[in-house]
Motif scaffolding. Structure first.
Motif, PDB file in Angstrom:
ATOM      1  N   LEU A  59      39.677  45.156  45.527  1.00  0.00           N
ATOM      2  CA  LEU A  59      40.099  45.631  46.835  1.00  0.00           C
ATOM      3  C   LEU A  59      40.861  44.556  47.604  1.00  0.00           C
ATOM      4  O   LEU A  59      41.525  44.852  48.597  1.00  0.00           O
ATOM      5  CB  LEU A  59      38.879  46.080  47.648  1.00  0.00           C
ATOM      6  N   THR A  60      40.724  43.323  47.157  1.00  0.00           N
ATOM      7  CA  THR A  60      41.459  42.211  47.746  1.00  0.00           C
ATOM      8  C   THR A  60      41.745  41.202  46.658  1.00  0.00           C
ATOM      9  O   THR A  60      41.078  41.194  45.613  1.00  0.00           O
ATOM     10  CB  THR A  60      40.643  41.565  48.901  1.00  0.00           C
ATOM     11  N   ALA A  61      42.741  40.358  46.872  1.00  0.00           N
ATOM     12  CA  ALA A  61      43.158  39.385  45.861  1.00  0.00           C
ATOM     13  C   ALA A  61      42.533  38.026  46.149  1.00  0.00           C
ATOM     14  O   ALA A  61      42.358  37.643  47.313  1.00  0.00           O
ATOM     15  CB  ALA A  61      44.676  39.263  45.836  1.00  0.00           C
ATOM     16  N   PRO A  62      42.169  37.270  45.117  1.00  0.00           N
ATOM     17  CA  PRO A  62      41.603  35.941  45.342  1.00  0.00           C
ATOM     18  C   PRO A  62      42.654  34.953  45.817  1.00  0.00           C
ATOM     19  O   PRO A  62      43.847  35.127  45.581  1.00  0.00           O
ATOM     20  CB  PRO A  62      41.071  35.562  43.957  1.00  0.00           C
ATOM     21  N   SER A  63      42.193  33.902  46.478  1.00  0.00           N
ATOM     22  CA  SER A  63      43.077  32.802  46.860  1.00  0.00           C
ATOM     23  C   SER A  63      43.234  31.809  45.720  1.00  0.00           C
ATOM     24  O   SER A  63      44.181  31.025  45.683  1.00  0.00           O
ATOM     25  CB  SER A  63      42.518  32.084  48.096  1.00  0.00           C
ATOM     26  N   GLY A  64      42.281  31.818  44.801  1.00  0.00           N
ATOM     27  CA  GLY A  64      42.317  30.938  43.646  1.00  0.00           C
ATOM     28  C   GLY A  64      41.354  31.433  42.599  1.00  0.00           C
ATOM     29  O   GLY A  64      40.484  32.252  42.857  1.00  0.00           O
ATOM     30  N   GLY A  65      41.508  30.911  41.364  1.00  0.00           N
ATOM     31  CA  GLY A  65      40.648  31.356  40.282  1.00  0.00           C
ATOM     32  C   GLY A  65      41.074  32.717  39.770  1.00  0.00           C
ATOM     33  O   GLY A  65      42.148  33.232  40.106  1.00  0.00           O
ATOM     34  N   ALA A  66      40.204  33.318  38.949  1.00  0.00           N
ATOM     35  CA  ALA A  66      40.586  34.571  38.295  1.00  0.00           C
ATOM     36  C   ALA A  66      39.381  35.468  38.080  1.00  0.00           C
ATOM     37  O   ALA A  66      38.258  35.001  37.874  1.00  0.00           O
ATOM     38  CB  ALA A  66      41.255  34.280  36.950  1.00  0.00           C
ATOM     39  N   VAL A  67      39.628  36.776  38.142  1.00  0.00           N
ATOM     40  CA  VAL A  67      38.679  37.809  37.738  1.00  0.00           C
ATOM     41  C   VAL A  67      39.303  38.517  36.535  1.00  0.00           C
ATOM     42  O   VAL A  67      40.364  39.120  36.657  1.00  0.00           O
ATOM     43  CB  VAL A  67      38.406  38.824  38.868  1.00  0.00           C
ATOM     44  N   THR A  68      38.654  38.406  35.376  1.00  0.00           N
ATOM     45  CA  THR A  68      39.218  38.931  34.142  1.00  0.00           C
ATOM     46  C   THR A  68      38.305  39.996  33.561  1.00  0.00           C
ATOM     47  O   THR A  68      37.098  39.767  33.420  1.00  0.00           O
ATOM     48  CB  THR A  68      39.411  37.808  33.100  1.00  0.00           C
ATOM     49  N   PHE A  69      38.881  41.154  33.251  1.00  0.00           N
ATOM     50  CA  PHE A  69      38.137  42.258  32.658  1.00  0.00           C
ATOM     51  C   PHE A  69      38.523  42.398  31.187  1.00  0.00           C
ATOM     52  O   PHE A  69      39.703  42.322  30.836  1.00  0.00           O
ATOM     53  CB  PHE A  69      38.436  43.564  33.389  1.00  0.00           C
ATOM     54  N   HIS A  70      37.527  42.613  30.353  1.00  0.00           N
ATOM     55  CA  HIS A  70      37.763  42.802  28.931  1.00  0.00           C
ATOM     56  C   HIS A  70      37.298  44.200  28.533  1.00  0.00           C
ATOM     57  O   HIS A  70      36.298  44.698  29.034  1.00  0.00           O
ATOM     58  CB  HIS A  70      37.002  41.761  28.115  1.00  0.00           C
ATOM     59  N   GLY A  71      37.990  44.827  27.622  1.00  0.00           N
ATOM     60  CA  GLY A  71      37.591  46.156  27.177  1.00  0.00           C
ATOM     61  C   GLY A  71      38.614  47.201  27.565  1.00  0.00           C
ATOM     62  O   GLY A  71      39.677  46.904  28.110  1.00  0.00           O
ATOM     63  N   ASP A  72      38.279  48.458  27.281  1.00  0.00           N
ATOM     64  CA  ASP A  72      39.201  49.560  27.512  1.00  0.00           C
ATOM     65  C   ASP A  72      39.424  49.781  28.998  1.00  0.00           C
ATOM     66  O   ASP A  72      38.493  49.772  29.799  1.00  0.00           O
ATOM     67  CB  ASP A  72      38.661  50.845  26.882  1.00  0.00           C
ATOM     68  N   ARG A  73      40.682  49.994  29.339  1.00  0.00           N
ATOM     69  CA  ARG A  73      41.043  50.267  30.724  1.00  0.00           C
ATOM     70  C   ARG A  73      42.235  51.211  30.744  1.00  0.00           C
ATOM     71  O   ARG A  73      43.253  50.937  30.119  1.00  0.00           O
ATOM     72  CB  ARG A  73      41.399  48.974  31.453  1.00  0.00           C
ATOM     73  N   LYS A  74      42.075  52.311  31.460  1.00  0.00           N
ATOM     74  CA  LYS A  74      43.165  53.269  31.560  1.00  0.00           C
ATOM     75  C   LYS A  74      44.224  52.745  32.522  1.00  0.00           C
ATOM     76  O   LYS A  74      43.886  52.201  33.586  1.00  0.00           O
ATOM     77  CB  LYS A  74      42.634  54.623  32.046  1.00  0.00           C
ATOM     78  N   PRO A  75      45.499  52.875  32.170  1.00  0.00           N
ATOM     79  CA  PRO A  75      46.571  52.383  33.055  1.00  0.00           C
ATOM     80  C   PRO A  75      46.480  52.996  34.450  1.00  0.00           C
ATOM     81  O   PRO A  75      46.300  54.210  34.601  1.00  0.00           O
ATOM     82  CB  PRO A  75      47.847  52.840  32.339  1.00  0.00           C
ATOM     83  N   GLY A  76      46.551  52.156  35.462  1.00  0.00           N
ATOM     84  CA  GLY A  76      46.530  52.629  36.836  1.00  0.00           C
ATOM     85  C   GLY A  76      45.156  52.991  37.371  1.00  0.00           C
ATOM     86  O   GLY A  76      45.037  53.415  38.520  1.00  0.00           O
ATOM     87  N   PRO A  78      41.222  51.705  38.232  1.00  0.00           N
ATOM     88  CA  PRO A  78      40.408  50.502  38.388  1.00  0.00           C
ATOM     89  C   PRO A  78      39.397  50.353  37.258  1.00  0.00           C
ATOM     90  O   PRO A  78      38.932  51.335  36.673  1.00  0.00           O
ATOM     91  CB  PRO A  78      39.705  50.730  39.733  1.00  0.00           C
ATOM     92  N   PHE A  79      39.043  49.110  36.964  1.00  0.00           N
ATOM     93  CA  PHE A  79      38.102  48.831  35.881  1.00  0.00           C
ATOM     94  C   PHE A  79      36.678  49.200  36.283  1.00  0.00           C
ATOM     95  O   PHE A  79      35.869  49.577  35.448  1.00  0.00           O
ATOM     96  CB  PHE A  79      38.165  47.342  35.532  1.00  0.00           C
ATOM     97  N   SER A  80      36.386  49.097  37.558  1.00  0.00           N
ATOM     98  CA  SER A  80      35.020  49.314  38.039  1.00  0.00           C
ATOM     99  C   SER A  80      34.945  50.523  38.964  1.00  0.00           C
ATOM    100  O   SER A  80      35.939  50.948  39.541  1.00  0.00           O
ATOM    101  CB  SER A  80      34.521  48.078  38.786  1.00  0.00           C
ATOM    102  N   ALA A  81      33.744  51.056  39.063  1.00  0.00           N
ATOM    103  CA  ALA A  81      33.424  52.055  40.090  1.00  0.00           C
ATOM    104  C   ALA A  81      32.391  51.409  41.002  1.00  0.00           C
ATOM    105  O   ALA A  81      31.467  50.754  40.517  1.00  0.00           O
ATOM    106  CB  ALA A  81      32.868  53.320  39.460  1.00  0.00           C
ATOM    107  N   TYR A  82      32.544  51.586  42.310  1.00  0.00           N
ATOM    108  CA  TYR A  82      31.639  50.876  43.205  1.00  0.00           C
ATOM    109  C   TYR A  82      30.963  51.829  44.182  1.00  0.00           C
ATOM    110  O   TYR A  82      31.497  52.866  44.558  1.00  0.00           O
ATOM    111  CB  TYR A  82      32.355  49.756  43.950  1.00  0.00           C
ATOM    112  N   MET A  83      29.762  51.415  44.554  1.00  0.00           N
ATOM    113  CA  MET A  83      28.956  52.167  45.516  1.00  0.00           C
ATOM    114  C   MET A  83      28.628  51.244  46.672  1.00  0.00           C
ATOM    115  O   MET A  83      27.943  50.240  46.498  1.00  0.00           O
ATOM    116  CB  MET A  83      27.664  52.654  44.854  1.00  0.00           C
ATOM    117  N   PRO A  84      29.130  51.542  47.880  1.00  0.00           N
ATOM    118  CA  PRO A  84      28.859  50.685  49.041  1.00  0.00           C
ATOM    119  C   PRO A  84      27.447  50.901  49.578  1.00  0.00           C
ATOM    120  O   PRO A  84      26.677  51.725  49.073  1.00  0.00           O
ATOM    121  CB  PRO A  84      29.913  51.138  50.042  1.00  0.00           C
TER     122      PRO A  84
END
Length: 263
Positions: A59-76, A78-84
């Protein structure tokens, strides 16, 4: 359970810049989540847990470092589903339509989306409630609808932001037991953000303890007890030891700028 990481967070940093100052929220956080693992993140109030959650949810971009996802991902998609924290059920939609809303917004035909969620009503203890409206449900049932809406999207990773924090003690305990079974039996990969130390210990393979802001990882606690755990686990010496250690770490982190450690 695969040993390959599904999610890797490396030296993550996040700052917010205004005209007057720069607020450093996260500094040098690294963590990982394997396929089928349940990982919890705890920290003092205001330490940056929600910011980390937003980074993992893209939902926001980091200022530094990286978040890397591995595995199947459909184009367009999101890799995750979230519950607030709040269930955010729409009052004028039924349980069936609330639970299938995410699928409908992704372009799935409404009839197909409804069919998908109906298949999971038994698993989520919502039999006979498909036509009910949110005001007719208990707090625990509303949270199960919200979690169903999250899980049914069939994303590789689930992000849960204090999903049971507003519930009473008995309802919260019931849902923790249910979530423990659901996640273990279905091999769900989960990141839980919580203030509740017993909840983190009860549900998780691994617990990350964050420092006060700017957040770093003070401690990583690995748990070897197999999941799902029963309430008897809360009476074990291991649980009491781990609870005391995490509470001491959180208390200390709320007082000072930590240097980080791993145990």
């Amino acid at each position: 359970m695969s040993t390959a990481p599904l999610l890797e967070v490396t030296n993550l940093a996040k700052s917010f810049v205004s005209r007057k100052a720069t607020a450093e929220i996260i500094r040098d956080i690294s963590l990982s989540v394997g396929q089928g693992e349940f990982v919890s993140v705890i920290g003092p109030s205001g330490s940056g847990k929600s910011t980390l959650f937003n980074l993992l949810a893209e939902l926001t971009a980091p200022s530094g470092g990286a978040v890397t996802f591995h595995g199947d991902r459909k184009p367009g998609v999101p890799f995750s589903a979230y519950m607030p924290q709040k269930d955010l059920l729409i009052p004028w939609l039924t349980v069936e339509d609330n639970a299938s809303l995410g699928l409908s917004l992704q372009g799935m035909r409404r009839s197909k989306a409804r069919e998908r969620v109906r298949e999971l009503f038994g698993t989520f203890r919502l039999e006979g409630q498909g036509g009910a409206y949110p005001f007719e449900l208990s707090g625990g049932m509303r949270q199960r609808v919200a979690l169903l809406r999250t899980v049914v999207q069939d994303r590789p990773l689930l992000l849960l932001d204090e999903p049971f924090g507003a519930l009473d003690y008995l309802t919260r305990t019931e849902l923790q037991l249910w979530l423990a079974e659901l996640s273990a039996e279905n091999g769900l990969s989960v990141v839980l953000i919580t203030h509740d130390v017993p909840e983190a210990l009860f549900l998780s393979d691994r617990v990350y303890v964050l420092s006060n802001r700017p957040a770093t990882v003070r401690l990583v606690l690995e748990q070897n007890d197999p999941r799902p755990r029963t309430l008897a686990y809360l009476e074990t010496e291991e649980f009491r030891h781990n609870e005391r250690m995490l509470l001491e770490e959180l208390t200390e982190s709320a007082r000072s700028r930590p240097e980080g450690s791993t145990r």
